[in-house]
Design a protein around this motif. Sequence first.
Motif: not given
Length: 332
Positions: A151-156, A161-165, A185-188
């Motif tokens: 779980l990452v808060h502040g996903g955008t 964004t780097i954590a997502i990738m 939507a941008r996070a997805l």
Amino acid sequence: MTDLPTTMIAIDPAEPGGPEVLVPVERPVPTPGPGELLIKVAAAGVNRPDVMQRLGQYPPPKGAPSILGLELAGDVVGLADGADQRLLGRPVMALVAGGAYAEYAVAPAGQCMAVPLCLSMVEAAALPETLFTVWSNLFERGRASPGETILVHGGTSGIGTIAIMLGKAFGLTMIVTAGSPHKCARALEIGADHAIDYKAQDFVAEVKKLAPDGVNVVLDMVGGDYLARNLECLANEGRHLSLAAQRGGTPELPIWLMMRKRLTLTGSTLRARDVSFKTEVRDALIRAVWPLLADGRLKPVIDSTFPLARAADAHRRLDEPDHVGKTVLTVG
């Protein structure tokens, strides 16, 4: 270094304040000390700690310049005695403890990395602070492993964004929170598996639906009352990593819940860590992440760019509700 100018333009506010204090001033070109490189800055990343420093809430560590900026990209134009002469003229990206908002900056050689051919200088400047932060926390302190749910808060945000990738590249399921349907939507689009609009939904309830047994790691930049709620989201043996405390640094801690789930609560700051630690993180990034950068599988999300003279507008941009990814200053 005989052909270099003696002065440069930099953003070095004389006193704390709003974005309006970020005006260009003249400063001496720094001289690299032992183990340091002098870099002609092409671009510098803009980060939330820069805002905190501007406000007087995050003074630079001892020995660091008061000039703002924690990450940059540019060409090596000067070396301390004994440094590897082959580095002259090479494009590098660097993590620094300050000084990036300027035409020239010094950086420890151990905190510099070659810029992959597929990245622009703007993209390269957007990477060091977030890569060092996410890698050292999520993968080293947090021990995130393939198959786990995060779980990452502040996903955008830049970190989000780097954590997502990175999470997707290393086999993690990524759940993020963001503050609007647009940001979700941008996070997805960036690669998150799930995105929760924390303004419209109770993220604890949503996480329990998505991960009934709980998430393995929480990467938190919010603090305050989020701490207790985050612990509700964690699975047994879960790890909570604090990177910032935007909603307060003295939350109530549900100790019985922590004990019952056998949770680990930890966190870190990066800026004041010594060069040897940062060099170790740099080396780990080169081994694990540079192949992703070199073949284009990992690129930062760039929200906007501003020339150095408009650093005030860059800081204002960070607070706009549709901001996604990194804002970068261009120099020269």
